[in-house]
Design a protein around this motif. Sequence first.
Motif, PDB file in Angstrom:
ATOM      1  N   ARG A  50       0.792  -1.220   0.000  1.00 42.32           N
ATOM      2  CA  ARG A  50       0.000   0.000   0.000  1.00 42.32           C
ATOM      3  C   ARG A  50       0.827   1.275   0.000  1.00 42.32           C
ATOM      4  O   ARG A  50       0.288   2.361   0.007  1.00 42.32           O
ATOM      5  CB  ARG A  50      -0.897   0.007   1.228  1.00 42.32           C
ATOM      6  N   LYS A 105      -7.321  -0.116  -6.199  1.00 44.90           N
ATOM      7  CA  LYS A 105      -7.951   0.613  -5.097  1.00 44.90           C
ATOM      8  C   LYS A 105      -7.107   0.480  -3.831  1.00 44.90           C
ATOM      9  O   LYS A 105      -6.376  -0.490  -3.648  1.00 44.90           O
ATOM     10  CB  LYS A 105      -9.351   0.066  -4.826  1.00 44.90           C
ATOM     11  N   ASP A 106      -7.240   1.443  -2.954  1.00 44.09           N
ATOM     12  CA  ASP A 106      -6.572   1.315  -1.671  1.00 44.09           C
ATOM     13  C   ASP A 106      -7.416   0.436  -0.740  1.00 44.09           C
ATOM     14  O   ASP A 106      -8.457  -0.100  -1.134  1.00 44.09           O
ATOM     15  CB  ASP A 106      -6.294   2.687  -1.046  1.00 44.09           C
ATOM     16  N   GLU A 107      -6.975   0.277   0.479  1.00 46.12           N
ATOM     17  CA  GLU A 107      -7.657  -0.623   1.407  1.00 46.12           C
ATOM     18  C   GLU A 107      -9.076  -0.175   1.721  1.00 46.12           C
ATOM     19  O   GLU A 107      -9.905  -0.978   2.146  1.00 46.12           O
ATOM     20  CB  GLU A 107      -6.844  -0.745   2.700  1.00 46.12           C
ATOM     21  N   ASN A 108      -9.357   1.091   1.528  1.00 40.75           N
ATOM     22  CA  ASN A 108     -10.695   1.606   1.790  1.00 40.75           C
ATOM     23  C   ASN A 108     -11.583   1.586   0.547  1.00 40.75           C
ATOM     24  O   ASN A 108     -12.709   2.085   0.575  1.00 40.75           O
ATOM     25  CB  ASN A 108     -10.602   3.038   2.322  1.00 40.75           C
ATOM     26  N   GLY A 109     -11.055   1.019  -0.554  1.00 37.08           N
ATOM     27  CA  GLY A 109     -11.837   0.939  -1.779  1.00 37.08           C
ATOM     28  C   GLY A 109     -11.936   2.237  -2.535  1.00 37.08           C
ATOM     29  O   GLY A 109     -12.813   2.397  -3.388  1.00 37.08           O
ATOM     30  N   SER A 110     -11.045   3.157  -2.269  1.00 39.36           N
ATOM     31  CA  SER A 110     -11.077   4.441  -2.962  1.00 39.36           C
ATOM     32  C   SER A 110      -9.738   4.694  -3.640  1.00 39.36           C
ATOM     33  O   SER A 110      -8.772   3.957  -3.445  1.00 39.36           O
ATOM     34  CB  SER A 110     -11.382   5.583  -1.983  1.00 39.36           C
ATOM     35  N   ASN A 152     -11.960  -3.436  -6.108  1.00 41.96           N
ATOM     36  CA  ASN A 152     -10.857  -3.480  -5.157  1.00 41.96           C
ATOM     37  C   ASN A 152     -10.097  -4.794  -5.288  1.00 41.96           C
ATOM     38  O   ASN A 152     -10.687  -5.857  -5.457  1.00 41.96           O
ATOM     39  CB  ASN A 152     -11.441  -3.359  -3.746  1.00 41.96           C
ATOM     40  N   HIS A 158      -8.860  -6.392  -3.003  1.00 45.10           N
ATOM     41  CA  HIS A 158      -9.284  -7.274  -1.902  1.00 45.10           C
ATOM     42  C   HIS A 158     -10.656  -7.896  -2.147  1.00 45.10           C
ATOM     43  O   HIS A 158     -11.080  -8.746  -1.401  1.00 45.10           O
ATOM     44  CB  HIS A 158      -9.301  -6.480  -0.595  1.00 45.10           C
ATOM     45  N   ASP A 159     -11.337  -7.475  -3.214  1.00 48.99           N
ATOM     46  CA  ASP A 159     -12.650  -8.028  -3.522  1.00 48.99           C
ATOM     47  C   ASP A 159     -12.594  -9.194  -4.496  1.00 48.99           C
ATOM     48  O   ASP A 159     -13.608  -9.632  -4.994  1.00 48.99           O
ATOM     49  CB  ASP A 159     -13.551  -6.945  -4.091  1.00 48.99           C
TER      50      ASP A 159
END
Length: 425
Positions: A12, A280-285, A417, A419-420
């Motif tokens: 990140r 995307k970053d960890e916050n999905g933005s 994301n 992570h998704d």
Amino acid sequence: WHKSTFLATPPREVVMLRVFLLPICLSSCCIVVDALQSPSGNFDNVGSSTNMLPQSAYEKILSGRIAVVPNFLSSSMVSALREDAIGLYGSGYFSADALAVYGTEAGTKFDPSKDRTVLKLNQWKRTDIGNASLRHDTFGSVMSRLRTDLARNLGRPHLDAGVSTTKYGIGSTEISYTRFGPGAYLKRHVDEHHEELKGIRGWEKPTRRSVSWLVYLNEDDWDADLHGGQIRCFERKIPPSEPVGAAASGDLQIGWLRATPGEFRDGAVERPVFLDGRVKDENGSGAYCAMYVLSEDTSEQGRIRYISRTFNPDPVLFLSGGDFFARRLLIDNPALAPRFHFIEPPRSAAKKFLAKAQAPSNPEQDESGMDIAPIGGTLVVFDSVSLPHEVLPSFGRERWATSGWYHEDQQEPHRMNVHDGIKAS
């Protein structure tokens, strides 16, 4: 393949730009390809169910090399197209191209008769000038069939669908006549770059170049040894691990991981490096960048192997960072970092100035130079993203061609994301 050498997901940390200049490394070996060595049939009247190119041509395009097809057009069509081009040039419909360089060299003044001029798309499409039926109906039909043929044989279905086939040229998204005056040339370049290497406007276009093509329209007596005008391509000496140019996701290639002998069972290969510009970053933005290669794992979620940390796309890469920047600041793994290099390193103003005297140029140490003679009727086709090339000066006469690019519709600027589900684990 060692999974441990690649990152499961891009770290990140966001890296900011630093600018470095690289020394120029030149070799001197170029191979001359005579387009008349492998005659093939004319394709003016080929049916749509027949492959228009030899199988080896598709394989060359997918591996980042140049496909050369002699006698692609009949001599009668070549003559008719050349006559149309000459007439339109004489009537003032050609204009100087943005890549024209003859008049930019020290001590020379711009002279359109000695530079590169083109019949641009807006003029090509006109029905009230020249032989419009020949350009649109006859030749346009040939190039439209070739587009369908390449879409099928290259596994690029988007070549033959979407806005790129309907909004712009007839038969090809971009299509034009080109004229090189005596002494005109083009410096080394690639035809398409990743969106993030184009700056803030990189995502604005609805399409992007996928396949470059050119058909020479010169007279039969063209002698490359006397008249020059060859296209020089800089092919990789070692074959790639898989098709070049773009990943299935639409992410474009930006570089290579040089081969490590003995790493693979079947010998050394090079790995295309792609750029994901929609991480995307960890916050999905946000929308960050990360570089990756594709592994032999055939599962959808398993193929991606990130090799860099996440970095800010503005203004990284499209200024002048170069290989040193990517190795030192982006790639964490010490075994991979020395192997990375860009297809064409981004250039600073200083590099561009120093490059003025380097046309024609020589291949790098891990490249082979291929010179293709501009024999009338010869078709050349190559991937727009992965193959650096240039045009050598022509001597004593004009060099005529018709050229263009098949596009694919632009990828969406954002995706889910990491992570998704698009993990590279």
